[in-house]
Enzyme design. Structure first.
Site, PDB file in Angstrom:
ATOM      1  N   GLY A 270       0.802  -1.213   0.000  1.00 56.76           N
ATOM      2  CA  GLY A 270       0.000   0.000   0.000  1.00 56.76           C
ATOM      3  C   GLY A 270       0.834   1.260   0.000  1.00 56.76           C
ATOM      4  O   GLY A 270       0.293   2.360   0.065  1.00 56.76           O
ATOM      5  N   CYS A 271       2.136   1.123  -0.077  1.00 56.25           N
ATOM      6  CA  CYS A 271       3.032   2.281  -0.109  1.00 56.25           C
ATOM      7  C   CYS A 271       3.584   2.432  -1.525  1.00 56.25           C
ATOM      8  O   CYS A 271       3.924   1.437  -2.170  1.00 56.25           O
ATOM      9  CB  CYS A 271       4.194   2.100   0.867  1.00 56.25           C
ATOM     10  SG  CYS A 271       3.681   1.937   2.584  1.00 56.25           S
ATOM     11  N   ALA A 272       3.690   3.668  -1.991  1.00 51.30           N
ATOM     12  CA  ALA A 272       4.270   3.917  -3.306  1.00 51.30           C
ATOM     13  C   ALA A 272       5.758   3.583  -3.296  1.00 51.30           C
ATOM     14  O   ALA A 272       6.304   3.103  -4.285  1.00 51.30           O
ATOM     15  CB  ALA A 272       4.058   5.372  -3.720  1.00 51.30           C
TER      16      ALA A 272
END
Length: 140
Positions: A49-51
């Site tokens: 869920g993190c870029a």
């Protein structure tokens, strides 16, 4: 690291008027984080869920009421590593129950980060908070 606990981060943020200075401060906090061993960076510790690439590896110490959740973290983005440091100052070394009950989002909101991070960074920060709460639930 420039701060010993999250309250010192809040105090420093209040002293810094400019958001560029606040970003630099958060990045400096990240630079002062304990290093994470490359062997700890795996699919099990990766935060989805993190870029950016983000890893959080927990360590549980103690038994019963003395049980504490410690963690190390890392990212390929300096600002994200700084956000991990902010969470580390707030949560590492606390009991799983304390972490589960903590209003992490509310405390972070006091810094004003929600207004100054990109939507991708905000989503990533939420994903890191969710991972830490999951780790606290699992450690309970």
């Amino acid at each position: 690291m420039d701060a010993e606990n999250f309250d010192e981060v809040v105090e420093t943020f209040e002293l810094l008027d400019d958001w560029e200075d606040r970003y630099r401060y958060v990045i400096d906090l990240g630079r002062g984080m304990p290093p994470m061993a490359e062997s700890q960076k795996s699919a099990l510790t990766k935060v989805d869920g993190c870029a950016s690439q983000v890893w959080i590896a927990p360590r549980i110490e103690g038994e019963g009421a003395a049980r504490r959740l410690h963690f190390v973290g890392d990212s390929d983005a300096m600002i994200v590593r700084g956000l991990i440091a902010v969470l580390w100052l707030m949560l590492s070394g606390r009991s799983p129950a304390e972490i589960r009950e903590e209003d992490i989002e509310g405390r972070l909101k006091a810094l004003g980060l929600d207004q100054h991070l990109s939507s991708q960074r905000s989503n990533g920060l939420r994903a890191m908070v969710a991972r830490l709460k999951d780790l606290a639930r699992a450690a309970a």
